[in-house]
Design a protein around this motif. Sequence first.
Motif, PDB file in Angstrom:
ATOM      1  N   ALA A   1       0.743  -1.019   0.186  1.00 43.73           N
ATOM      2  CA  ALA A   1       0.410   0.258   0.165  1.00 43.73           C
ATOM      3  C   ALA A   1       0.592   1.449  -0.116  1.00 43.73           C
ATOM      4  CB  ALA A   1      -1.141  -0.033   2.115  1.00 43.73           C
ATOM      5  N   LEU A   2       1.655   1.268   0.837  1.00 41.01           N
ATOM      6  CA  LEU A   2       2.933   2.510   0.833  1.00 41.01           C
ATOM      7  C   LEU A   2       3.796   2.955  -0.858  1.00 41.01           C
ATOM      8  CD1 LEU A   2       4.008   4.334   2.942  1.00 41.01           C
ATOM      9  CD2 LEU A   2       5.571   2.968   3.190  1.00 41.01           C
ATOM     10  N   SER A   3       4.207   1.575  -1.534  1.00 47.84           N
ATOM     11  CA  SER A   3       4.398   1.822  -2.168  1.00 47.84           C
ATOM     12  C   SER A   3       3.472   2.094  -3.145  1.00 47.84           C
ATOM     13  CB  SER A   3       5.425   0.770  -2.802  1.00 47.84           C
ATOM     14  OG  SER A   3       5.694   0.605  -4.429  1.00 47.84           O
ATOM     15  N   ASN A   4       2.345   1.591  -3.597  1.00 49.71           N
ATOM     16  CA  ASN A   4       1.140   2.663  -4.460  1.00 49.71           C
ATOM     17  C   ASN A   4       0.554   3.697  -3.967  1.00 49.71           C
ATOM     18  OD1 ASN A   4       1.179  -0.232  -6.639  1.00 49.71           O
ATOM     19  ND2 ASN A   4       0.694  -1.247  -4.924  1.00 49.71           N
ATOM     20  N   THR A   5       0.158   3.616  -2.675  1.00 47.38           N
ATOM     21  CA  THR A   5       0.139   5.027  -2.668  1.00 47.38           C
ATOM     22  C   THR A   5       1.122   6.395  -3.211  1.00 47.38           C
ATOM     23  OG1 THR A   5      -0.246   4.457  -0.433  1.00 47.38           O
ATOM     24  CG2 THR A   5      -0.149   6.482  -0.650  1.00 47.38           C
ATOM     25  N   PHE A   6       2.295   6.152  -3.195  1.00 45.35           N
ATOM     26  CA  PHE A   6       2.950   7.322  -3.567  1.00 45.35           C
ATOM     27  C   PHE A   6       3.146   6.999  -4.981  1.00 45.35           C
ATOM     28  CE2 PHE A   6       4.576   8.030   0.909  1.00 45.35           C
ATOM     29  CZ  PHE A   6       5.355   9.095   0.948  1.00 45.35           C
ATOM     30  N   ARG A   7       3.131   5.428  -6.006  1.00 44.17           N
ATOM     31  CA  ARG A   7       3.034   5.928  -7.072  1.00 44.17           C
ATOM     32  C   ARG A   7       1.527   6.304  -7.547  1.00 44.17           C
ATOM     33  NH1 ARG A   7       0.279   2.321 -10.836  1.00 44.17           N
ATOM     34  NH2 ARG A   7      -0.114   1.069 -10.025  1.00 44.17           N
ATOM     35  N   GLN A   8       0.636   6.479  -6.888  1.00 45.68           N
ATOM     36  CA  GLN A   8      -0.393   6.909  -7.294  1.00 45.68           C
ATOM     37  C   GLN A   8      -0.439   8.369  -7.087  1.00 45.68           C
ATOM     38  OE1 GLN A   8      -3.306   5.852  -8.909  1.00 45.68           O
ATOM     39  NE2 GLN A   8      -2.063   3.722  -9.291  1.00 45.68           N
ATOM     40  N   VAL A   9      -0.007   9.176  -5.944  1.00 44.57           N
ATOM     41  CA  VAL A   9      -0.055  10.279  -5.929  1.00 44.57           C
ATOM     42  C   VAL A   9       0.735  10.767  -6.574  1.00 44.57           C
ATOM     43  CG1 VAL A   9       1.326  12.409  -4.089  1.00 44.57           C
ATOM     44  CG2 VAL A   9      -0.731   9.935  -3.175  1.00 44.57           C
ATOM     45  N   GLY A  10       1.769  10.350  -7.289  1.00 44.60           N
ATOM     46  CA  GLY A  10       3.107  10.503  -7.998  1.00 44.60           C
ATOM     47  C   GLY A  10       2.318  11.066  -9.135  1.00 44.60           C
ATOM     48  N   GLY A  11       1.499  10.191  -9.752  1.00 41.64           N
ATOM     49  CA  GLY A  11       1.094  10.037 -10.784  1.00 41.64           C
ATOM     50  C   GLY A  11      -0.257  11.269 -11.444  1.00 41.64           C
ATOM     51  N   ALA A  12      -1.574  11.157 -10.253  1.00 41.19           N
ATOM     52  CA  ALA A  12      -2.361  12.428  -9.807  1.00 41.19           C
ATOM     53  C   ALA A  12      -1.691  13.521 -10.063  1.00 41.19           C
ATOM     54  CB  ALA A  12      -3.117  12.356  -8.476  1.00 41.19           C
ATOM     55  N   LEU A  13      -0.461  14.355  -9.362  1.00 41.08           N
ATOM     56  CA  LEU A  13      -0.017  15.151  -9.833  1.00 41.08           C
ATOM     57  C   LEU A  13       1.247  15.368 -10.775  1.00 41.08           C
ATOM     58  CD1 LEU A  13       1.784  15.511  -5.924  1.00 41.08           C
ATOM     59  CD2 LEU A  13      -0.009  16.466  -6.574  1.00 41.08           C
ATOM     60  N   GLY A  14       1.150  14.390 -11.148  1.00 38.12           N
ATOM     61  CA  GLY A  14       2.334  14.473 -12.212  1.00 38.12           C
ATOM     62  C   GLY A  14       0.799  14.844 -13.768  1.00 38.12           C
ATOM     63  N   ILE A  15      -0.182  14.394 -13.844  1.00 38.01           N
ATOM     64  CA  ILE A  15      -1.230  14.957 -14.070  1.00 38.01           C
ATOM     65  C   ILE A  15      -1.585  16.121 -14.034  1.00 38.01           C
ATOM     66  CG2 ILE A  15      -3.571  14.292 -15.232  1.00 38.01           C
ATOM     67  CD1 ILE A  15      -3.141  11.271 -14.427  1.00 38.01           C
ATOM     68  N   ALA A  16      -1.616  16.528 -13.082  1.00 42.14           N
ATOM     69  CA  ALA A  16      -2.771  18.038 -12.163  1.00 42.14           C
ATOM     70  C   ALA A  16      -1.226  18.923 -12.782  1.00 42.14           C
ATOM     71  CB  ALA A  16      -2.444  17.812 -10.808  1.00 42.14           C
ATOM     72  N   VAL A  17       0.131  18.547 -12.382  1.00 44.88           N
ATOM     73  CA  VAL A  17       1.014  19.548 -12.921  1.00 44.88           C
ATOM     74  C   VAL A  17       1.288  19.562 -14.048  1.00 44.88           C
ATOM     75  CG1 VAL A  17       3.741  20.340 -12.278  1.00 44.88           C
ATOM     76  CG2 VAL A  17       2.018  20.116 -10.548  1.00 44.88           C
ATOM     77  N   LEU A  18       1.845  18.721 -15.027  1.00 41.31           N
ATOM     78  CA  LEU A  18       2.385  18.452 -16.615  1.00 41.31           C
ATOM     79  C   LEU A  18       1.180  18.957 -17.421  1.00 41.31           C
ATOM     80  CD1 LEU A  18       4.822  15.859 -15.691  1.00 41.31           C
ATOM     81  CD2 LEU A  18       5.014  17.949 -16.073  1.00 41.31           C
ATOM     82  N   GLY A  19      -0.210  18.366 -16.464  1.00 40.89           N
ATOM     83  CA  GLY A  19      -1.657  18.873 -16.962  1.00 40.89           C
ATOM     84  C   GLY A  19      -1.616  20.122 -17.337  1.00 40.89           C
ATOM     85  N   SER A  20      -1.154  21.313 -16.414  1.00 41.51           N
ATOM     86  CA  SER A  20      -1.528  22.186 -16.057  1.00 41.51           C
ATOM     87  C   SER A  20      -0.672  23.030 -16.965  1.00 41.51           C
ATOM     88  CB  SER A  20      -2.110  23.103 -14.679  1.00 41.51           C
ATOM     89  OG  SER A  20      -2.562  22.261 -13.731  1.00 41.51           O
ATOM     90  N   VAL A  21       0.648  22.426 -16.594  1.00 35.97           N
ATOM     91  CA  VAL A  21       1.663  23.308 -17.635  1.00 35.97           C
ATOM     92  C   VAL A  21       1.281  23.370 -19.221  1.00 35.97           C
ATOM     93  CG1 VAL A  21       3.904  22.942 -18.725  1.00 35.97           C
ATOM     94  CG2 VAL A  21       3.266  22.890 -16.431  1.00 35.97           C
ATOM     95  N   LEU A  22       0.585  22.119 -19.976  1.00 38.43           N
ATOM     96  CA  LEU A  22       0.396  22.591 -21.181  1.00 38.43           C
ATOM     97  C   LEU A  22      -0.846  23.187 -21.109  1.00 38.43           C
ATOM     98  CD1 LEU A  22       0.641  19.742 -23.450  1.00 38.43           C
ATOM     99  CD2 LEU A  22      -1.618  18.855 -22.544  1.00 38.43           C
ATOM    100  N   SER A  23      -2.071  22.415 -20.505  1.00 41.92           N
ATOM    101  CA  SER A  23      -2.996  23.797 -20.642  1.00 41.92           C
ATOM    102  C   SER A  23      -2.623  25.020 -20.812  1.00 41.92           C
ATOM    103  CB  SER A  23      -3.982  23.312 -19.114  1.00 41.92           C
ATOM    104  OG  SER A  23      -5.100  24.788 -19.549  1.00 41.92           O
TER     105      SER A  23
END
Length: 534
Positions: A409-431
Motif C-alpha cells: 500500500a505504501l509503494s502504491n500510495t506514492f505511485r498513485q500520488v506521483g501519477g495524480a500530481l503528474g497529471i495535475a502539474v504537467l496537465g496544467s503546464v500543457l493547458s
Amino acid sequence: MTRPAVPAARVPEAVHRRRWAILGVLMLSLLIVVLDNSILNVAIKTISTPAPTGIGAGQSELEWAINAYTLVFAGLLFSAGLLGDRLGRKKVLLGGLAVFGIGSALAAFSGSPGELIAYRAVMGLGAAFVMPATLAVLMNVFERDEQPRAIGIWAGGVGLAIAIGPITGGVLLDHFWWGSVFLVNVPIVLLAAALMLWLVPDSRDPSPGRVDPVGVVLSVVGLVLLVLGIIEGGERADFTDPAVLTAIGAGLAVLAAFVVFEKRSDHPSIDVTHFRNKAFSAAIAAVALVFFALMGVTFFSVFYTQSVRGYSPLETGLLLLPLAAAQLIFAPRARLLVDRFGNKATTTGGMLVIAGTLAAFASFDADTPVWLLETVFFLMGAGMAHIMTPTSVVVMQALPREKAGSASALSNTFRQVGGALGIAVLGSVLSAVYRDGIEDDLTALPAALHDTAGESIEGTLAVAARLGPRGDALIAPAHDAFLHAMHVTALCGAAVALAGALVVALFLPGRPPGPAPDGSAAEPAPVPVRGRSG
C-alpha cells in the motif's frame, strides 16, 4: 557427516503447489485496475467530444476524471492494506473487486462529466482494496527466494495491461459507444472473483494495526485541495490568482497537518519511521517521480496522436504496443541485471532512459516518422521495467512479511500520488502554455466561444467544427500551439525523471554482496523479516 538443517518452508505445501496458478489470478485482479487507466488513456479524446459521440468533457474535467480515481485510490490504499491485514486479504480482494465492478457499470452510463468523475471515484475505492492485497497475497504464497521472480512477473502484468488496454479500448470505440471502455471491466471482475474463490488462500496479519480514519481524511482532503489548485491554475493560465493560491496553500497546510498527526499517532496510516531507511525512501521516491513524469506525458500523448496526427483510438492503441511489449520482455528479467549490477545501477539506468525518452517528445512534430515514435515508446517501457521491479523488491523486503499489505500500500500510495500530481502539474503546464499560444488566434471569436476554444486543442477543434468553413483557419494554429505546449511539458517531465535518477544514484544500495571466502553465498544485508512457524 552431519548435514545442515534445512529451514522449514513457511508456506503450506498445498498452497505451495498451486502458487503459480494463484499468481495468475492475482495478475488478473491487477489487470483490471491497470487496464482501466490504460483504456481510458485512449478514450479521453472521445469522451471530450460533444454528445452523442462523447459527453463534452473539458480538459480540466478529463484531468479530474483521471484524478478522482487516483486520489481516492492513493488516499485509501494504506488503510485498505491494513484492513486486508486485519480481515483477511482474500475477503478484502473480493470486496474490492465487487465495488470496482459496480463503479465501472455506473461509469459506463454516465450522463455528464460530473457523473463520470463521481463514478470514477467509486472505482478508485474498489481498486484501493484490490492492489495492495494482490501483492500481499503474493508475498505470503511464495518463499523469500522466489519472491523477486514472482514480483517481476507480477510487474510484467502491468505491461500486459498496458498492451491489452489501449487496443481493447480502440476496438470497443470503433464498434460501440464510449461507455463500453468501462463496461468491459464487469466480466473480467466476475471471472477474477470466481477464480479467487476457488484458488486463493486467505491470509492475515496476526498483529494488525488499527485503521487511521483521521489520517485518511487529512490525506485525501489535502491532496484534493492541492490538485484542485494546480488544475485551476493551468485552466486559468495564472498560478498567481488568489483562488488558485488559496487552494494550493490550503492543500499544503492540510498535508502538513497530516504529517504532524501521523508522527504523533500510535496507529498511523503511514509509519514515518520506515523513511529512516535511505534505500526504502529512495525506492519510494523513484516510484513516485517516474509515475509523475509518465502519467503526465501519457495524458498529452493521446492528444498528440489523435488530435494532431489524426490516428483513430485503435491505431493509438497499436502505437502503444512497443511500450507494453518492452515491459513484458524486461520486467521479469530485470532481476538479472539487479543480481549483476545492483539496484543502484539498474534503477538509475532506467530513470535516465525514461528522462531521455521524455525529452525526445520535445523534438516531435506532426510529421515525425512513426518508427521513431515506436522506438521511443519501446525504450520508455524498457526503462520503466528496470525501475519498477527492483524498487518493488526493495520496498517489499524492507518490511516484515506479515506487513506485506502495508508495504504494498505504501509503494502504491506514492505511485498513485506521483501519477495524480503528474497529471495535475504537467496537465496544467500543457493547458497554460497552449492557452498562451492560441490566445492571439481567438480574438475574433464571440466571448461565449473564446473560453471553450482556449482550454485545450479539443476545445479549439470543436469550435472550429461548429463554425464550419470559417473555423478552418483555427486548425493549423491549434496544432502549432499544442506541439509547442507538448514540447515544454515533455521537458518538464524529463527534468523530473532526472531528479529521480539523482535520488536513486545517491541512496539506493549498490551491487549485491559477492560470494563469501569459503565459496558459499554471502549473507544478504539484514532486513527486518519475521518468519511464520510451520
